[in-house]
Enzyme design. Structure first.
Site, mmCIF file in Angstrom:
data_model
loop_
_atom_site.group_PDB
_atom_site.id
_atom_site.type_symbol
_atom_site.label_atom_id
_atom_site.label_comp_id
_atom_site.label_asym_id
_atom_site.label_seq_id
_atom_site.Cartn_x
_atom_site.Cartn_y
_atom_site.Cartn_z
ATOM 1 N N ASN A 29 0.863 -1.183 0.000
ATOM 2 C CA ASN A 29 0.000 0.000 0.000
ATOM 3 C C ASN A 29 0.899 1.233 0.000
ATOM 4 O OD1 ASN A 29 -1.839 2.023 0.492
ATOM 5 N ND2 ASN A 29 -2.323 1.375 2.579
ATOM 6 N N TRP A 30 1.019 1.853 -1.163
ATOM 7 C CA TRP A 30 1.950 2.987 -1.283
ATOM 8 C C TRP A 30 1.379 4.258 -0.658
ATOM 9 C CZ3 TRP A 30 4.073 2.611 -7.061
ATOM 10 C CH2 TRP A 30 4.755 1.406 -7.208
ATOM 11 N N LYS A 31 0.107 4.247 -0.305
ATOM 12 C CA LYS A 31 -0.539 5.445 0.259
ATOM 13 C C LYS A 31 -0.286 6.644 -0.668
ATOM 14 C CE LYS A 31 -0.233 3.335 4.774
ATOM 15 N NZ LYS A 31 -0.114 3.471 6.206
ATOM 16 N N HIS A 119 -9.588 1.299 4.885
ATOM 17 C CA HIS A 119 -8.310 1.432 5.585
ATOM 18 C C HIS A 119 -8.507 2.335 6.798
ATOM 19 C CE1 HIS A 119 -4.202 2.645 6.490
ATOM 20 N NE2 HIS A 119 -3.835 1.526 5.892
ATOM 21 N N GLU A 121 -6.861 4.691 7.960
ATOM 22 C CA GLU A 121 -6.660 6.127 7.705
ATOM 23 C C GLU A 121 -7.919 6.744 7.099
ATOM 24 O OE1 GLU A 121 -3.009 5.649 5.529
ATOM 25 O OE2 GLU A 121 -1.998 5.134 7.408
ATOM 26 N N GLU A 191 -5.454 -4.803 10.755
ATOM 27 C CA GLU A 191 -4.394 -3.818 10.967
ATOM 28 C C GLU A 191 -4.677 -3.043 12.253
ATOM 29 O OE1 GLU A 191 -2.371 -2.636 7.040
ATOM 30 O OE2 GLU A 191 -4.168 -1.432 7.200
ATOM 31 N N GLY A 197 2.455 2.394 10.764
ATOM 32 C CA GLY A 197 3.401 3.494 10.577
ATOM 33 C C GLY A 197 4.132 3.900 11.846
ATOM 34 N N SER A 237 3.375 -2.006 10.351
ATOM 35 C CA SER A 237 4.834 -2.060 10.514
ATOM 36 C C SER A 237 5.437 -3.424 10.144
ATOM 37 C CB SER A 237 5.234 -1.654 11.935
ATOM 38 O OG SER A 237 4.850 -0.307 12.179
ATOM 39 N N GLY A 258 2.766 -1.032 4.323
ATOM 40 C CA GLY A 258 2.795 0.380 3.950
ATOM 41 C C GLY A 258 4.224 0.838 3.684
ATOM 42 N N GLY A 259 4.854 1.427 4.709
ATOM 43 C CA GLY A 259 6.185 2.023 4.565
ATOM 44 C C GLY A 259 7.200 1.133 3.868
#
Ligand code: PGA
Length: 278
Positions: A29-31, A119, A121, A191, A197, A237, A258-259
């Site tokens: 997930n590149w956000k 998600h 977010e 999640e 993150g 993470s 993600g990251g």
């Protein structure tokens, strides 16, 4: 990186999910990161870092921002790269006066396979309810794609001992009214919000506990066939160093990353978690 693989060239060890019959899905997930030039570079590096064999046991998807989808699709198709294209969200309607929105119909036209819905977010920053997430999941399904439905508790909810109830409620609301046959084709991503993150990962045992809870809730509502076919990812993470232990858990069938999905070197190691298992 490849030189550090433990079993390069050999059959990787079977893992928990490997013996379940469910093919793990590792999703990046590149956000809101990478413009389309950076996206092209990242997907090319990822394709270079992964061998054909690496896709044998594991499905892989990348979820770039909307503005990158066409560029990434073109690279994947031109070189016949077996990475599925994913999106991060969609609108519930197929078309109409919804300025700034993107429909599931448009994503399907770009050969998108997986769409993340709900998600944390989006739930927290954009006020998305279970009802809206349900409508988005239905839009994705209507266009022949697979929703990755996200659930997860906040740190306060966990401290208050509500984590299991919160996740069960999100699951029930987000998948409300779907047929058992459909539920078996879905992906649910557990999640925990406090792990996203932050560098703080759920322990493999805690992640397994909640993913098993998701599966048993699914069994209660949609029956054991649907529950045992359902793929459940862990997210929060995930890194090359913790992926093998997480993926070894019997109810964890993949990762939503993600990251660590932004750099091809890290993401390719997560995809190849089997080769780095202790
Ligand atoms: P993270 O994000 O890997 O950076 O924690 C995961 C996610 O939000 O899907």
């Amino acid at each position: 990186m490849r030189g550090r693989r433990k079993s390069a060239g050999r059959e990787p060890a079977a893992t928990g999910s490997g013996s379940s019959g469910r093919t793990p899905l590792i999703s990046g997930n590149w956000k809101m990161n990478h413009n389309h030039f950076e996206a092209i570079q990242t997907i090319q590096k990822l394709a270079y870092a992964l061998n054909r064999d690496d896709y044998r046991h594991t499905d892989v998807s990348v979820h770039p921002p909307f503005t990158d989808l066409r560029s990434v699709q073109t690279v994947l198709q031109a070189d016949d790269i077996p990475i599925a294209l994913g999106a991060q969200d969609c609108h519930t309607a197929d078309s109409g006066a919804f300025t700034g929105e993107v429909s599931a119909a448009m994503l399907a036209k770009l050969d998108v396979t997986y769409v993340i819905v709900g998600h944390s977010e989006r739930r927290a920053l954009f006020g998305e309810s279970d009802e809206l997430v349900n409508a988005k999941a239905r839009a994705v399904l209507r266009h022949g794609m697979v929703p990755i439905v996200c659930v997860g508790e906040t740190v306060d909810q966990r401290r208050a001992g509500q984590a299991h109830d919160v996740v069960a409620g999100q699951l029930a609301g987000s998948l409300d009214g779907l047929d058992a046959a459909v539920v078996g084709t879905l992906v649910v991503a557990y999640e925990p919000v406090w792990a996203i993150g932050t560098g703080e990962t759920a322990t493999p045992a805690d992640a397994q506990d909640m993913c098993a809870h998701v599966r048993s809730q699914a069994a209660d509502r949609w029956g054991s066939d649907a529950a045992s076919a359902l793929r459940i990812q862990y997210g929060g993470s995930v890194k090359p160093s913790n992926a093998p232990d997480l993926m070894e858990q019997p109810d964890i069938d993949g990762a939503l990353v993600g990251g660590a999905s932004l750099a091809a070197a890290d993401f390719s190691r997560i995809v190849n978690y089997r080769l780095y298992a202790a």
